[in-house]
Scaffold this motif. Structure first.
Motif, PDB file in Angstrom:
ATOM      1  N   UNK A   1      19.901   9.031  10.207  1.00 38.03           N
ATOM      2  CA  UNK A   1      19.438   7.847   9.499  1.00 38.03           C
ATOM      3  C   UNK A   1      19.045   6.769  10.491  1.00 38.03           C
ATOM      4  N   UNK A   2      18.130   5.954  10.082  1.00 32.92           N
ATOM      5  CA  UNK A   2      17.721   4.803  10.865  1.00 32.92           C
ATOM      6  C   UNK A   2      18.216   3.571  10.127  1.00 32.92           C
ATOM      7  N   UNK A   3      18.818   2.646  10.846  1.00 37.40           N
ATOM      8  CA  UNK A   3      19.314   1.404  10.270  1.00 37.40           C
ATOM      9  C   UNK A   3      18.541   0.239  10.878  1.00 37.40           C
ATOM     10  N   UNK A   4      18.089  -0.691  10.039  1.00 31.90           N
ATOM     11  CA  UNK A   4      17.357  -1.866  10.504  1.00 31.90           C
ATOM     12  C   UNK A   4      17.770  -3.077   9.660  1.00 31.90           C
ATOM     13  N   UNK A   5      17.812  -4.234  10.307  1.00 30.21           N
ATOM     14  CA  UNK A   5      18.097  -5.479   9.570  1.00 30.21           C
ATOM     15  C   UNK A   5      16.876  -5.918   8.772  1.00 30.21           C
ATOM     16  N   UNK A   6      15.690  -5.536   9.234  1.00 32.81           N
ATOM     17  CA  UNK A   6      14.457  -5.816   8.497  1.00 32.81           C
ATOM     18  C   UNK A   6      13.362  -4.882   9.008  1.00 32.81           C
ATOM     19  N   UNK A   7      12.341  -4.716   8.200  1.00 28.65           N
ATOM     20  CA  UNK A   7      11.168  -3.949   8.613  1.00 28.65           C
ATOM     21  C   UNK A   7       9.924  -4.752   8.222  1.00 28.65           C
ATOM     22  N   UNK A   8       8.836  -4.512   8.940  1.00 28.15           N
ATOM     23  CA  UNK A   8       7.604  -5.259   8.677  1.00 28.15           C
ATOM     24  C   UNK A   8       6.895  -4.775   7.421  1.00 28.15           C
ATOM     25  N   UNK A   9       7.105  -3.547   7.030  1.00 27.57           N
ATOM     26  CA  UNK A   9       6.407  -2.990   5.880  1.00 27.57           C
ATOM     27  C   UNK A   9       5.196  -2.199   6.330  1.00 27.57           C
ATOM     28  N   UNK A  10       4.354  -1.836   5.381  1.00 29.40           N
ATOM     29  CA  UNK A  10       3.175  -1.050   5.735  1.00 29.40           C
ATOM     30  C   UNK A  10       1.909  -1.782   5.323  1.00 29.40           C
ATOM     31  N   UNK A  11       0.861  -1.544   6.097  1.00 29.25           N
ATOM     32  CA  UNK A  11      -0.416  -2.171   5.812  1.00 29.25           C
ATOM     33  C   UNK A  11      -0.997  -1.619   4.526  1.00 29.25           C
ATOM     34  N   UNK A  12      -1.782  -2.438   3.882  1.00 33.94           N
ATOM     35  CA  UNK A  12      -2.392  -2.022   2.624  1.00 33.94           C
ATOM     36  C   UNK A  12      -3.472  -0.985   2.865  1.00 33.94           C
ATOM     37  N   UNK A  13      -3.633  -0.123   1.897  1.00 31.20           N
ATOM     38  CA  UNK A  13      -4.691   0.875   1.912  1.00 31.20           C
ATOM     39  C   UNK A  13      -5.282   0.919   0.505  1.00 31.20           C
ATOM     40  N   UNK A  14      -6.198   0.015   0.205  1.00 30.71           N
ATOM     41  CA  UNK A  14      -6.735  -0.085  -1.159  1.00 30.71           C
ATOM     42  C   UNK A  14      -7.646   1.095  -1.507  1.00 30.71           C
ATOM     43  N   UNK A  15      -7.017   2.251  -1.711  1.00 30.44           N
ATOM     44  CA  UNK A  15      -7.766   3.490  -1.902  1.00 30.44           C
ATOM     45  C   UNK A  15      -8.643   3.466  -3.146  1.00 30.44           C
ATOM     46  N   UNK A  16      -8.218   2.769  -4.188  1.00 24.46           N
ATOM     47  CA  UNK A  16      -9.035   2.717  -5.410  1.00 24.46           C
ATOM     48  C   UNK A  16     -10.306   1.893  -5.182  1.00 24.46           C
ATOM     49  N   UNK A  17     -10.157   0.739  -4.552  1.00 21.43           N
ATOM     50  CA  UNK A  17     -11.317  -0.104  -4.286  1.00 21.43           C
ATOM     51  C   UNK A  17     -12.267   0.603  -3.321  1.00 21.43           C
ATOM     52  N   UNK A  18     -11.708   1.260  -2.305  1.00 22.03           N
ATOM     53  CA  UNK A  18     -12.538   2.028  -1.367  1.00 22.03           C
ATOM     54  C   UNK A  18     -13.308   3.126  -2.105  1.00 22.03           C
ATOM     55  N   UNK A  19     -12.644   3.797  -3.039  1.00 18.53           N
ATOM     56  CA  UNK A  19     -13.295   4.868  -3.803  1.00 18.53           C
ATOM     57  C   UNK A  19     -14.423   4.312  -4.668  1.00 18.53           C
ATOM     58  N   UNK A  20     -14.178   3.177  -5.302  1.00 19.41           N
ATOM     59  CA  UNK A  20     -15.224   2.562  -6.119  1.00 19.41           C
ATOM     60  C   UNK A  20     -16.428   2.173  -5.261  1.00 19.41           C
ATOM     61  N   UNK A  21     -16.165   1.602  -4.097  1.00 13.36           N
ATOM     62  CA  UNK A  21     -17.268   1.236  -3.201  1.00 13.36           C
ATOM     63  C   UNK A  21     -18.015   2.481  -2.722  1.00 13.36           C
ATOM     64  N   UNK A  22     -17.276   3.553  -2.464  1.00 17.32           N
ATOM     65  CA  UNK A  22     -17.912   4.786  -1.992  1.00 17.32           C
ATOM     66  C   UNK A  22     -18.848   5.360  -3.057  1.00 17.32           C
ATOM     67  N   UNK A  23     -18.436   5.279  -4.324  1.00 17.52           N
ATOM     68  CA  UNK A  23     -19.226   5.877  -5.405  1.00 17.52           C
ATOM     69  C   UNK A  23     -20.262   4.904  -5.961  1.00 17.52           C
ATOM     70  N   UNK A  24     -19.819   3.676  -6.258  1.00 12.98           N
ATOM     71  CA  UNK A  24     -20.702   2.713  -6.928  1.00 12.98           C
ATOM     72  C   UNK A  24     -21.413   1.809  -5.926  1.00 12.98           C
ATOM     73  N   UNK A  25     -20.628   1.256  -4.985  1.00  9.64           N
ATOM     74  CA  UNK A  25     -21.197   0.425  -3.943  1.00  9.64           C
ATOM     75  C   UNK A  25     -21.510  -1.008  -4.334  1.00  9.64           C
ATOM     76  N   UNK A  26     -21.606  -1.314  -5.616  1.00  5.81           N
ATOM     77  CA  UNK A  26     -22.001  -2.644  -6.074  1.00  5.81           C
ATOM     78  C   UNK A  26     -20.765  -3.438  -6.483  1.00  5.81           C
ATOM     79  N   UNK A  27     -20.485  -4.536  -5.770  1.00  8.19           N
ATOM     80  CA  UNK A  27     -19.298  -5.349  -6.062  1.00  8.19           C
ATOM     81  C   UNK A  27     -19.298  -5.947  -7.463  1.00  8.19           C
ATOM     82  N   UNK A  28     -20.449  -6.190  -8.034  1.00 10.18           N
ATOM     83  CA  UNK A  28     -20.502  -6.844  -9.340  1.00 10.18           C
ATOM     84  C   UNK A  28     -19.971  -5.937 -10.450  1.00 10.18           C
ATOM     85  N   UNK A  29     -19.916  -4.617 -10.197  1.00 12.34           N
ATOM     86  CA  UNK A  29     -19.419  -3.687 -11.210  1.00 12.34           C
ATOM     87  C   UNK A  29     -17.937  -3.382 -11.054  1.00 12.34           C
TER      88      UNK A  29
END
Length: 151
Positions: free
Chosen positions: A117-145
């Motif tokens: 086990x690893x013990x820590x008093x605090x951790x920074x957390x993980x960076x965001x990975x907005x996979x849904x927004x990335x997928x929408x941009x990949x398919x649709x590409x238009x921010x207005x939609x």
């Protein structure tokens, strides 16, 4: 052509388009989850799905993921998340978790696994990975939609 026939044809075409977009965005989101290295058991990737809702003269495609932890991947946690603060224990002196990858764990003489086990008093957390927004941009590409309903 009669107005009802045109309306029925438009309705069928919009439903086909909505299902096509739903399928494409779902597949793109699953690919992005894999590309970003967020696949352990594949539960989150498999849980990405879509629904098509027909309203009064409208069709809406809703793409989402129904595992409870998907929002943490999407929005980030700790200092990288919406609150911008480290993750600290609430009812203990330290956080305890098992390391990843599993190769860090060692075998015991009897063939079991000594889960260090690893013990820590605090951790920074993980960076965001907005996979849904990335997928929408990949398919649709238009921010207005694109309308992001992330909390």
């Amino acid at each position: 052509m009669h107005d009802a026939t045109i309306e029925a044809a438009l309705d069928r075409a919009s439903m086909r388009w909505a299902h096509g977009v739903g399928t494409e965005v779902t597949n793109a989101a699953r690919e992005i989850i894999t590309e970003d290295g967020h696949v352990d058991e594949g539960r989150m990737r498999a849980a990405v799905d879509y629904a098509v809702r027909r309203g009064n003269k409208s069709v809406t495609t809703i793409v989402g993921c129904d595992v409870d932890y998907a929002v943490f991947f999407h929005t980030g946690t700790g200092i990288h998340g919406p609150h911008g603060t480290p993750i600290v224990p609430v009812s203990a002196k330290a956080l305890r978790f098992e390391p990843r990858p599993a190769a860090v764990r060692r075998k015991t003489p009897r063939g079991g696994v000594d889960a260090r086990y690893i013990f820590r008093r605090s951790v920074q957390g993980m960076e965001r990975s907005p996979f849904m927004v990335k997928a929408l941009h990949r398919v649709i590409g238009d921010d207005s939609l694109i309308r992001d309903r992330t909390p």
